[in-house]
Design a protein around this motif. Structure first.
Motif, PDB file in Angstrom:
ATOM      1  N   LEU A 318     -14.389 -22.370  32.499  1.00 26.39           N
ATOM      2  CA  LEU A 318     -13.257 -21.489  32.189  1.00 26.39           C
ATOM      3  C   LEU A 318     -12.517 -21.952  30.940  1.00 26.39           C
ATOM      4  O   LEU A 318     -12.021 -21.124  30.155  1.00 26.39           O
ATOM      5  CB  LEU A 318     -12.287 -21.460  33.375  1.00 26.39           C
ATOM      6  N   VAL A 470      -6.305 -17.122  34.763  1.00 24.85           N
ATOM      7  CA  VAL A 470      -7.435 -16.201  34.908  1.00 24.85           C
ATOM      8  C   VAL A 470      -6.947 -14.761  35.006  1.00 24.85           C
ATOM      9  O   VAL A 470      -7.557 -13.838  34.449  1.00 24.85           O
ATOM     10  CB  VAL A 470      -8.272 -16.591  36.147  1.00 24.85           C
ATOM     11  N   ALA A 478     -12.257 -15.986  39.394  1.00 27.72           N
ATOM     12  CA  ALA A 478     -12.809 -17.256  39.854  1.00 27.72           C
ATOM     13  C   ALA A 478     -12.659 -17.318  41.363  1.00 27.72           C
ATOM     14  O   ALA A 478     -11.601 -16.980  41.904  1.00 27.72           O
ATOM     15  CB  ALA A 478     -12.093 -18.435  39.197  1.00 27.72           C
TER      16      ALA A 478
END
Length: 507
Positions: A318, A470, A478
Protein backbone atom coordinates in the motif's frame (compact mmCIF):
# COMPACT_ATOMS: atom_id res chain seq x y z
CA UNK A 1 -11.43 -2.06 -18.68
CA UNK A 2 -10.70 -5.81 -19.08
CA UNK A 3 -7.95 -7.43 -17.03
CA UNK A 4 -4.70 -7.87 -18.88
CA UNK A 5 -1.13 -8.86 -18.23
CA UNK A 6 0.53 -6.09 -20.19
CA UNK A 7 3.61 -8.17 -20.88
CA UNK A 8 1.56 -11.01 -22.45
CA UNK A 9 1.78 -11.51 -26.22
CA UNK A 10 -1.16 -9.81 -27.94
CA UNK A 11 -2.55 -12.96 -29.61
CA UNK A 12 -2.59 -14.96 -26.36
CA UNK A 13 -4.14 -12.05 -24.49
CA UNK A 14 -6.95 -11.74 -27.04
CA UNK A 15 -7.70 -15.46 -26.88
CA UNK A 16 -7.79 -15.43 -23.10
CA UNK A 17 -9.98 -12.32 -23.01
CA UNK A 18 -12.46 -13.99 -25.40
CA UNK A 19 -12.65 -17.10 -23.23
CA UNK A 20 -12.94 -14.96 -20.15
CA UNK A 21 -15.82 -12.97 -21.63
CA UNK A 22 -17.76 -16.19 -22.26
CA UNK A 23 -17.14 -17.34 -18.71
CA UNK A 24 -18.22 -13.98 -17.33
CA UNK A 25 -21.44 -14.15 -19.32
CA UNK A 26 -22.10 -17.62 -17.88
CA UNK A 27 -21.68 -16.14 -14.40
CA UNK A 28 -24.16 -13.38 -15.09
CA UNK A 29 -21.63 -10.62 -15.85
CA UNK A 30 -21.60 -8.05 -18.60
CA UNK A 31 -18.51 -8.10 -20.85
CA UNK A 32 -16.51 -4.92 -20.51
CA UNK A 33 -17.77 -4.28 -16.99
CA UNK A 34 -15.67 -3.09 -14.07
CA UNK A 35 -12.55 -5.02 -13.11
CA UNK A 36 -10.67 -5.70 -9.89
CA UNK A 37 -7.44 -7.34 -8.85
CA UNK A 38 -7.34 -9.07 -5.49
CA UNK A 39 -3.80 -9.31 -4.15
CA UNK A 40 -3.47 -12.31 -1.86
CA UNK A 41 -5.21 -15.65 -2.23
CA UNK A 42 -5.71 -16.44 1.43
CA UNK A 43 -9.19 -16.92 2.81
CA UNK A 44 -9.97 -13.18 2.94
CA UNK A 45 -8.76 -12.72 -0.63
CA UNK A 46 -10.86 -15.63 -1.90
CA UNK A 47 -13.97 -14.33 -0.12
CA UNK A 48 -13.36 -10.84 -1.48
CA UNK A 49 -12.91 -12.17 -5.00
CA UNK A 50 -16.05 -14.30 -4.82
CA UNK A 51 -18.26 -11.48 -3.62
CA UNK A 52 -16.98 -9.07 -6.26
CA UNK A 53 -17.24 -11.67 -9.01
CA UNK A 54 -20.79 -12.55 -8.01
CA UNK A 55 -21.71 -8.85 -7.99
CA UNK A 56 -20.65 -8.50 -11.63
CA UNK A 57 -17.03 -7.35 -11.30
CA UNK A 58 -14.42 -9.18 -13.40
CA UNK A 59 -11.80 -10.40 -10.91
CA UNK A 60 -8.23 -11.60 -11.03
CA UNK A 61 -6.59 -13.03 -7.90
CA UNK A 62 -2.80 -13.03 -7.64
CA UNK A 63 -1.15 -15.14 -4.95
CA UNK A 64 2.59 -15.14 -4.27
CA UNK A 65 2.74 -18.76 -3.11
CA UNK A 66 1.90 -21.91 -5.03
CA UNK A 67 -1.44 -22.51 -3.30
CA UNK A 68 -4.59 -20.67 -2.29
CA UNK A 69 -6.31 -20.53 1.06
CA UNK A 70 -3.50 -19.40 3.35
CA UNK A 71 -3.89 -21.03 6.75
CA UNK A 72 -7.18 -22.71 5.81
CA UNK A 73 -6.12 -25.85 4.00
CA UNK A 74 -5.57 -29.59 4.23
CA UNK A 75 -2.64 -31.99 4.19
CA UNK A 76 -2.42 -35.77 4.15
CA UNK A 77 -0.83 -37.64 7.05
CA UNK A 78 -0.81 -41.45 7.17
CA UNK A 79 -3.42 -41.50 4.41
CA UNK A 80 -5.82 -39.20 6.30
CA UNK A 81 -6.88 -35.77 5.06
CA UNK A 82 -6.38 -33.32 7.95
CA UNK A 83 -6.57 -29.59 8.53
CA UNK A 84 -3.16 -27.98 8.06
CA UNK A 85 -4.20 -24.75 9.79
CA UNK A 86 -7.56 -23.54 11.06
CA UNK A 87 -9.79 -26.42 12.17
CA UNK A 88 -12.93 -24.55 13.23
CA UNK A 89 -14.81 -21.26 13.13
CA UNK A 90 -16.49 -19.19 15.82
CA UNK A 91 -20.29 -19.34 15.83
CA UNK A 92 -20.77 -15.98 17.56
CA UNK A 93 -21.97 -14.47 14.29
CA UNK A 94 -23.77 -15.84 11.22
CA UNK A 95 -20.99 -14.69 8.87
CA UNK A 96 -19.26 -18.04 8.32
CA UNK A 97 -22.42 -20.20 8.42
CA UNK A 98 -24.01 -17.92 5.81
CA UNK A 99 -20.98 -18.25 3.53
CA UNK A 100 -20.84 -22.00 4.04
CA UNK A 101 -24.52 -22.24 3.14
CA UNK A 102 -24.01 -20.25 -0.07
CA UNK A 103 -21.23 -22.65 -1.04
CA UNK A 104 -23.47 -25.67 -0.56
CA UNK A 105 -21.69 -26.97 2.54
CA UNK A 106 -24.38 -26.36 5.16
CA UNK A 107 -24.98 -30.09 5.63
CA UNK A 108 -21.26 -30.57 6.34
CA UNK A 109 -21.21 -28.35 9.46
CA UNK A 110 -20.35 -30.38 12.57
CA UNK A 111 -20.08 -29.65 16.27
CA UNK A 112 -17.07 -30.59 18.41
CA UNK A 113 -17.23 -33.06 21.28
CA UNK A 114 -18.70 -31.11 24.24
CA UNK A 115 -16.24 -32.80 26.63
CA UNK A 116 -14.00 -29.76 26.22
CA UNK A 117 -10.30 -29.29 26.80
CA UNK A 118 -8.04 -29.46 29.84
CA UNK A 119 -5.70 -26.95 31.43
CA UNK A 120 -2.12 -27.92 32.31
CA UNK A 121 -0.63 -25.77 35.08
CA UNK A 122 2.67 -25.83 36.91
CA UNK A 123 2.85 -28.16 39.90
CA UNK A 124 3.00 -25.27 42.36
CA UNK A 125 -0.21 -23.85 40.87
CA UNK A 126 -2.15 -27.10 40.63
CA UNK A 127 -0.70 -30.11 42.46
CA UNK A 128 -2.58 -32.54 40.23
CA UNK A 129 -1.02 -30.87 37.18
CA UNK A 130 -4.17 -30.72 35.06
CA UNK A 131 -7.90 -30.09 35.32
CA UNK A 132 -10.76 -29.62 32.93
CA UNK A 133 -10.77 -26.10 31.53
CA UNK A 134 -13.18 -23.91 33.51
CA UNK A 135 -16.05 -22.66 31.36
CA UNK A 136 -18.18 -19.51 31.30
CA UNK A 137 -15.34 -17.15 30.49
CA UNK A 138 -13.87 -15.00 27.72
CA UNK A 139 -10.26 -15.68 26.71
CA UNK A 140 -9.88 -17.43 30.06
CA UNK A 141 -11.26 -14.49 32.08
CA UNK A 142 -13.84 -15.90 34.52
CA UNK A 143 -17.28 -14.38 34.86
CA UNK A 144 -17.49 -15.76 38.42
CA UNK A 145 -14.13 -16.08 40.24
CA UNK A 146 -15.89 -17.91 43.09
CA UNK A 147 -16.98 -20.84 40.91
CA UNK A 148 -15.46 -24.08 42.31
CA UNK A 149 -13.58 -24.84 39.05
CA UNK A 150 -12.03 -21.37 39.09
CA UNK A 151 -11.08 -21.62 42.78
CA UNK A 152 -9.45 -24.99 42.07
CA UNK A 153 -7.32 -23.45 39.31
CA UNK A 154 -6.48 -20.22 41.16
CA UNK A 155 -6.22 -21.38 44.75
CA UNK A 156 -8.16 -19.64 47.50
CA UNK A 157 -5.87 -16.63 47.66
CA UNK A 158 -5.96 -16.13 43.90
CA UNK A 159 -9.73 -16.52 43.78
CA UNK A 160 -10.16 -14.03 46.66
CA UNK A 161 -8.03 -11.46 44.80
CA UNK A 162 -10.01 -12.04 41.61
CA UNK A 163 -13.29 -11.53 43.48
CA UNK A 164 -12.16 -8.01 44.44
CA UNK A 165 -12.91 -7.06 40.84
CA UNK A 166 -16.57 -6.78 41.86
CA UNK A 167 -15.91 -3.90 44.30
CA UNK A 168 -12.90 -2.14 42.76
CA UNK A 169 -13.71 1.25 41.16
CA UNK A 170 -13.51 1.25 37.38
CA UNK A 171 -11.48 4.48 37.39
CA UNK A 172 -10.06 5.64 34.07
CA UNK A 173 -9.55 2.15 32.63
CA UNK A 174 -12.14 2.56 29.83
CA UNK A 175 -10.75 5.98 28.85
CA UNK A 176 -7.06 5.16 28.55
CA UNK A 177 -5.91 5.45 24.92
CA UNK A 178 -4.58 1.90 24.72
CA UNK A 179 -3.95 -1.03 27.04
CA UNK A 180 -2.81 -4.61 26.79
CA UNK A 181 -5.13 -7.46 27.67
CA UNK A 182 -2.66 -8.38 30.39
CA UNK A 183 -2.86 -4.91 31.95
CA UNK A 184 -6.66 -5.07 32.13
CA UNK A 185 -6.78 -8.54 33.68
CA UNK A 186 -3.96 -7.82 36.13
CA UNK A 187 -5.57 -4.57 37.31
CA UNK A 188 -9.03 -6.04 37.79
CA UNK A 189 -8.48 -9.66 38.85
CA UNK A 190 -4.81 -10.04 39.68
CA UNK A 191 -1.79 -12.03 38.63
CA UNK A 192 -3.18 -15.52 39.30
CA UNK A 193 -6.03 -15.14 36.82
CA UNK A 194 -3.66 -13.72 34.24
CA UNK A 195 -0.98 -16.38 34.63
CA UNK A 196 -3.05 -19.51 35.26
CA UNK A 197 -6.12 -18.92 33.08
CA UNK A 198 -5.74 -16.13 30.55
CA UNK A 199 -2.15 -16.75 29.42
CA UNK A 200 -2.69 -20.43 28.44
CA UNK A 201 -5.92 -19.64 26.57
CA UNK A 202 -4.52 -16.61 24.77
CA UNK A 203 -1.37 -18.55 23.91
CA UNK A 204 -3.53 -21.20 22.27
CA UNK A 205 -5.70 -18.72 20.35
CA UNK A 206 -3.27 -15.93 19.43
CA UNK A 207 0.15 -17.54 19.98
CA UNK A 208 1.05 -14.50 22.07
CA UNK A 209 1.43 -13.31 25.63
CA UNK A 210 -1.52 -11.21 26.96
CA UNK A 211 0.90 -8.39 27.81
CA UNK A 212 1.67 -8.07 24.09
CA UNK A 213 -1.91 -7.91 22.83
CA UNK A 214 -4.09 -4.81 22.43
CA UNK A 215 -7.24 -5.46 24.46
CA UNK A 216 -9.38 -3.48 22.02
CA UNK A 217 -8.18 -5.66 19.13
CA UNK A 218 -8.54 -9.10 20.71
CA UNK A 219 -11.58 -8.35 22.90
CA UNK A 220 -13.51 -5.56 21.16
CA UNK A 221 -16.02 -3.88 23.44
CA UNK A 222 -14.63 -5.35 26.65
CA UNK A 223 -13.46 -2.07 28.15
CA UNK A 224 -16.76 -0.39 27.34
CA UNK A 225 -18.59 -3.31 28.93
CA UNK A 226 -16.50 -2.94 32.09
CA UNK A 227 -17.58 0.70 32.33
CA UNK A 228 -21.20 -0.23 31.68
CA UNK A 229 -21.41 -3.15 34.12
CA UNK A 230 -18.94 -2.01 36.77
CA UNK A 231 -16.52 -4.95 36.79
CA UNK A 232 -14.53 -7.24 34.49
CA UNK A 233 -16.42 -10.33 35.63
CA UNK A 234 -19.81 -8.74 35.02
CA UNK A 235 -18.64 -7.52 31.59
CA UNK A 236 -17.48 -11.02 30.64
CA UNK A 237 -20.75 -12.52 31.89
CA UNK A 238 -22.80 -10.05 29.85
CA UNK A 239 -20.78 -10.67 26.70
CA UNK A 240 -21.10 -14.42 27.12
CA UNK A 241 -24.85 -14.11 27.67
CA UNK A 242 -25.17 -12.11 24.46
CA UNK A 243 -23.41 -14.81 22.42
CA UNK A 244 -25.53 -17.32 20.47
CA UNK A 245 -26.54 -20.44 22.36
CA UNK A 246 -24.75 -23.71 21.66
CA UNK A 247 -21.15 -24.56 20.94
CA UNK A 248 -18.78 -21.62 20.63
CA UNK A 249 -17.15 -23.19 17.55
CA UNK A 250 -18.06 -25.52 14.72
CA UNK A 251 -16.19 -27.24 11.92
CA UNK A 252 -16.73 -29.05 8.63
CA UNK A 253 -16.97 -32.77 8.07
CA UNK A 254 -13.73 -33.48 6.24
CA UNK A 255 -11.96 -30.41 7.60
CA UNK A 256 -12.02 -26.65 7.15
CA UNK A 257 -9.86 -27.02 4.05
CA UNK A 258 -13.10 -27.82 2.25
CA UNK A 259 -14.02 -24.14 2.59
CA UNK A 260 -10.97 -23.10 0.57
CA UNK A 261 -11.64 -25.78 -2.02
CA UNK A 262 -15.27 -24.68 -2.37
CA UNK A 263 -14.27 -21.02 -2.76
CA UNK A 264 -11.69 -21.84 -5.41
CA UNK A 265 -14.16 -24.02 -7.30
CA UNK A 266 -16.82 -21.32 -7.14
CA UNK A 267 -14.41 -18.70 -8.46
CA UNK A 268 -13.28 -20.93 -11.32
CA UNK A 269 -16.89 -21.69 -12.26
CA UNK A 270 -17.87 -18.02 -12.26
CA UNK A 271 -14.95 -17.07 -14.51
CA UNK A 272 -12.51 -15.42 -12.13
CA UNK A 273 -8.82 -15.70 -12.96
CA UNK A 274 -6.69 -17.33 -10.27
CA UNK A 275 -2.96 -16.78 -10.72
CA UNK A 276 -0.56 -18.37 -8.22
CA UNK A 277 3.20 -17.87 -8.01
CA UNK A 278 2.85 -14.15 -8.81
CA UNK A 279 3.89 -11.50 -6.31
CA UNK A 280 2.50 -7.96 -6.50
CA UNK A 281 5.35 -5.46 -6.03
CA UNK A 282 3.83 -2.00 -6.41
CA UNK A 283 0.60 -0.08 -6.97
CA UNK A 284 -0.02 3.09 -8.91
CA UNK A 285 -3.22 4.96 -9.71
CA UNK A 286 -3.58 6.77 -13.00
CA UNK A 287 -6.31 8.45 -15.00
CA UNK A 288 -7.66 5.10 -16.25
CA UNK A 289 -7.50 3.18 -12.98
CA UNK A 290 -4.95 1.10 -11.11
CA UNK A 291 -1.76 -0.54 -12.32
CA UNK A 292 -0.19 -3.36 -10.39
CA UNK A 293 3.41 -4.24 -11.15
CA UNK A 294 4.12 -7.90 -10.42
CA UNK A 295 7.09 -10.22 -10.28
CA UNK A 296 8.69 -11.13 -13.59
CA UNK A 297 8.00 -7.70 -15.06
CA UNK A 298 4.29 -8.41 -15.49
CA UNK A 299 1.66 -5.73 -15.00
CA UNK A 300 -2.06 -5.81 -14.37
CA UNK A 301 -4.54 -3.01 -14.93
CA UNK A 302 -7.91 -2.74 -13.19
CA UNK A 303 -10.56 -0.36 -11.95
CA UNK A 304 -10.10 -1.51 -8.35
CA UNK A 305 -7.54 -3.22 -6.16
CA UNK A 306 -8.14 -5.21 -2.99
CA UNK A 307 -5.02 -5.84 -0.91
CA UNK A 308 -5.57 -9.06 1.03
CA UNK A 309 -1.99 -9.84 2.01
CA UNK A 310 -0.80 -10.30 5.60
CA UNK A 311 -0.09 -7.14 7.60
CA UNK A 312 3.55 -6.16 6.97
CA UNK A 313 3.41 -7.16 3.29
CA UNK A 314 0.09 -5.36 2.83
CA UNK A 315 1.42 -2.10 4.29
CA UNK A 316 4.62 -2.34 2.23
CA UNK A 317 2.51 -2.70 -0.92
CA UNK A 318 0.00 0.00 0.00
CA UNK A 319 2.87 2.37 0.78
CA UNK A 320 3.97 2.27 -2.88
CA UNK A 321 0.78 4.21 -3.64
CA UNK A 322 0.12 5.79 -0.23
CA UNK A 323 3.50 6.61 1.34
CA UNK A 324 1.88 7.85 4.56
CA UNK A 325 0.78 4.35 5.59
CA UNK A 326 4.40 3.17 5.93
CA UNK A 327 4.43 4.63 9.46
CA UNK A 328 1.72 2.18 10.50
CA UNK A 329 3.42 -1.05 9.47
CA UNK A 330 2.55 -3.75 12.05
CA UNK A 331 5.13 -6.10 13.47
CA UNK A 332 5.13 -9.57 11.90
CA UNK A 333 2.92 -12.05 13.72
CA UNK A 334 4.47 -14.93 15.66
CA UNK A 335 5.86 -17.95 13.88
CA UNK A 336 4.00 -21.14 14.72
CA UNK A 337 4.91 -24.77 14.08
CA UNK A 338 2.14 -27.38 14.10
CA UNK A 339 3.24 -30.98 14.55
CA UNK A 340 0.63 -33.59 13.65
CA UNK A 341 1.05 -37.14 14.93
CA UNK A 342 -1.10 -40.07 13.81
CA UNK A 343 -0.62 -42.77 16.44
CA UNK A 344 -1.80 -46.34 16.83
CA UNK A 345 -2.54 -46.44 20.56
CA UNK A 346 -5.86 -47.90 21.84
CA UNK A 347 -5.14 -46.46 25.31
CA UNK A 348 -6.16 -43.06 23.93
CA UNK A 349 -9.69 -44.25 23.13
CA UNK A 350 -10.57 -43.19 26.70
CA UNK A 351 -9.76 -39.53 25.85
CA UNK A 352 -7.67 -38.96 29.03
CA UNK A 353 -7.52 -35.19 28.47
CA UNK A 354 -10.81 -34.52 26.69
CA UNK A 355 -10.39 -32.77 23.36
CA UNK A 356 -6.92 -31.42 24.16
CA UNK A 357 -4.80 -29.41 26.56
CA UNK A 358 -3.85 -25.75 26.94
CA UNK A 359 -0.46 -25.41 28.58
CA UNK A 360 0.82 -22.75 30.97
CA UNK A 361 4.27 -21.36 30.17
CA UNK A 362 5.43 -22.29 33.67
CA UNK A 363 4.96 -26.04 33.09
CA UNK A 364 8.42 -27.60 33.11
CA UNK A 365 9.42 -30.19 30.55
CA UNK A 366 6.67 -29.30 28.03
CA UNK A 367 7.48 -27.02 25.10
CA UNK A 368 4.08 -27.18 23.37
CA UNK A 369 1.67 -24.35 24.12
CA UNK A 370 -1.33 -26.47 23.22
CA UNK A 371 -2.31 -29.93 22.05
CA UNK A 372 -5.51 -30.90 20.24
CA UNK A 373 -6.68 -34.51 20.44
CA UNK A 374 -8.35 -34.16 17.06
CA UNK A 375 -9.98 -37.59 16.92
CA UNK A 376 -11.51 -36.92 20.33
CA UNK A 377 -12.71 -33.49 19.25
CA UNK A 378 -14.24 -34.34 15.87
CA UNK A 379 -16.40 -37.42 15.35
CA UNK A 380 -15.98 -37.36 11.57
CA UNK A 381 -12.25 -37.75 12.03
CA UNK A 382 -12.62 -40.57 14.58
CA UNK A 383 -14.92 -42.36 12.14
CA UNK A 384 -12.34 -42.05 9.37
CA UNK A 385 -9.45 -43.43 11.43
CA UNK A 386 -11.30 -46.09 13.41
CA UNK A 387 -10.77 -47.26 17.01
CA UNK A 388 -7.24 -47.22 18.34
CA UNK A 389 -5.89 -44.73 15.81
CA UNK A 390 -5.62 -41.15 17.01
CA UNK A 391 -4.65 -37.76 15.60
CA UNK A 392 -2.78 -35.40 17.91
CA UNK A 393 -1.77 -31.88 16.90
CA UNK A 394 0.74 -29.96 18.99
CA UNK A 395 1.38 -26.25 18.58
CA UNK A 396 4.71 -24.49 19.20
CA UNK A 397 5.70 -20.83 19.31
CA UNK A 398 4.27 -17.60 20.70
CA UNK A 399 5.04 -13.88 20.77
CA UNK A 400 6.30 -12.78 24.18
CA UNK A 401 6.51 -9.46 25.95
CA UNK A 402 9.90 -7.97 24.90
CA UNK A 403 10.52 -7.13 28.57
CA UNK A 404 10.01 -10.75 29.61
CA UNK A 405 13.35 -12.19 30.70
CA UNK A 406 12.15 -15.78 30.27
CA UNK A 407 13.06 -16.11 26.61
CA UNK A 408 11.38 -18.86 24.61
CA UNK A 409 13.12 -20.73 21.78
CA UNK A 410 12.11 -19.89 18.22
CA UNK A 411 10.34 -23.18 17.69
CA UNK A 412 9.40 -22.46 14.10
CA UNK A 413 13.10 -22.66 13.18
CA UNK A 414 13.66 -26.08 14.75
CA UNK A 415 14.35 -29.00 12.43
CA UNK A 416 11.44 -31.32 11.63
CA UNK A 417 13.03 -34.34 13.34
CA UNK A 418 13.69 -32.29 16.46
CA UNK A 419 10.09 -31.06 16.58
CA UNK A 420 8.83 -34.61 16.03
CA UNK A 421 10.78 -35.94 18.99
CA UNK A 422 9.62 -33.01 21.13
CA UNK A 423 6.00 -33.57 20.10
CA UNK A 424 6.10 -37.26 21.01
CA UNK A 425 7.57 -36.43 24.44
CA UNK A 426 5.12 -33.56 25.03
CA UNK A 427 2.09 -35.63 24.00
CA UNK A 428 3.15 -38.38 26.40
CA UNK A 429 3.49 -35.89 29.24
CA UNK A 430 0.22 -34.10 28.57
CA UNK A 431 -1.86 -37.24 28.07
CA UNK A 432 -0.14 -39.18 30.85
CA UNK A 433 0.10 -42.09 28.41
CA UNK A 434 3.49 -43.22 27.14
CA UNK A 435 3.81 -42.72 23.40
CA UNK A 436 6.79 -44.26 21.64
CA UNK A 437 8.14 -43.39 18.23
CA UNK A 438 7.05 -46.85 17.05
CA UNK A 439 3.44 -45.96 17.92
CA UNK A 440 3.49 -43.14 15.35
CA UNK A 441 2.24 -44.30 11.96
CA UNK A 442 2.58 -40.88 10.32
CA UNK A 443 3.55 -37.32 11.13
CA UNK A 444 4.03 -33.92 9.54
CA UNK A 445 5.23 -30.43 10.45
CA UNK A 446 3.47 -27.34 9.09
CA UNK A 447 4.93 -23.90 9.72
CA UNK A 448 3.00 -20.65 9.64
CA UNK A 449 5.20 -17.56 9.69
CA UNK A 450 3.21 -14.36 10.01
CA UNK A 451 -0.11 -16.12 9.44
CA UNK A 452 -1.41 -14.96 12.81
CA UNK A 453 -1.74 -11.16 12.80
CA UNK A 454 0.19 -9.03 15.22
CA UNK A 455 -2.26 -7.28 17.55
CA UNK A 456 0.26 -5.49 19.75
CA UNK A 457 -0.76 -2.56 21.93
CA UNK A 458 -1.78 0.35 19.71
CA UNK A 459 -2.80 -1.96 16.87
CA UNK A 460 -6.36 -0.67 16.74
CA UNK A 461 -5.08 2.87 16.17
CA UNK A 462 -2.74 1.66 13.41
CA UNK A 463 -5.62 -0.15 11.71
CA UNK A 464 -7.74 2.99 11.91
CA UNK A 465 -5.01 5.10 10.33
CA UNK A 466 -4.45 2.64 7.48
CA UNK A 467 -8.13 2.34 6.73
CA UNK A 468 -8.59 6.11 6.76
CA UNK A 469 -5.80 6.49 4.18
CA UNK A 470 -7.19 3.68 2.01
CA UNK A 471 -10.66 5.23 2.10
CA UNK A 472 -9.27 8.37 0.46
CA UNK A 473 -8.21 6.37 -2.63
CA UNK A 474 -11.14 5.47 -4.93
CA UNK A 475 -11.15 1.84 -5.97
CA UNK A 476 -8.74 0.72 -3.25
CA UNK A 477 -9.57 -1.57 -0.32
CA UNK A 478 -7.65 -3.68 2.19
CA UNK A 479 -8.92 -6.75 4.05
CA UNK A 480 -7.55 -9.57 6.17
CA UNK A 481 -7.11 -10.77 9.72
CA UNK A 482 -4.57 -8.08 10.59
CA UNK A 483 -7.32 -5.52 10.03
CA UNK A 484 -10.46 -7.42 11.04
CA UNK A 485 -9.12 -9.53 13.90
CA UNK A 486 -8.13 -13.16 14.27
CA UNK A 487 -10.62 -15.83 13.28
CA UNK A 488 -12.77 -16.74 10.30
CA UNK A 489 -15.86 -15.08 11.76
CA UNK A 490 -14.20 -11.67 12.05
CA UNK A 491 -12.43 -11.91 8.69
CA UNK A 492 -15.52 -13.12 6.81
CA UNK A 493 -17.87 -10.48 8.20
CA UNK A 494 -15.45 -7.60 7.61
CA UNK A 495 -14.45 -8.72 4.11
CA UNK A 496 -18.01 -9.18 2.91
CA UNK A 497 -19.15 -5.81 4.27
CA UNK A 498 -16.29 -4.03 2.53
CA UNK A 499 -16.72 -5.87 -0.76
CA UNK A 500 -20.42 -4.98 -0.85
CA UNK A 501 -19.48 -1.31 -0.53
CA UNK A 502 -16.72 -1.61 -3.18
CA UNK A 503 -18.97 -3.40 -5.65
CA UNK A 504 -21.65 -0.75 -5.14
CA UNK A 505 -19.11 1.98 -5.94
CA UNK A 506 -17.90 0.17 -9.09
CA UNK A 507 -21.25 -0.80 -10.59
Amino acid sequence: MPHRFLAKPEKAAKAENAAQSAAHQAGGQTPGGPTAVVIGGGISGLIAARDLQRAGVQVTVVEASARFGGCVGRHEVAGVQLDSGAESFATRSPAVPDLIGELGLADAVVQPNPAGSWLQLAAEDLPSGAQQMPSSGLLGIPADPRHPDIVRALGRAGAARAAMDKVLPVGNLPRRPSMSLGDVVRARMGEAVLRRLVTPVVGGVYSADPDVLDVDSVAPGLRAAISRHGSLGAAVGAMRAAAPAGSAVAGLDGGMGRLTEALVSDLETSGARLRSGIRAESLARGAEGWRIRCSGGQELAADAVVVAAEGPAAVDLLATALPEVADYRPQPGPGVALVTLVVDLPELDAMPRGTGVLVSREVEGIDAKAMTHATAKWQWLADSTGPGTHVLRLSYGRALNPEDSAAEPVHVDRADDDLFRQAVADASGLLQVEIKADDVVGWDVVRWVGALPSAAVGHKDRVGAVRAAVAESPGLEAVGAWLAGTGLAAVTADTRTRMAALANALL
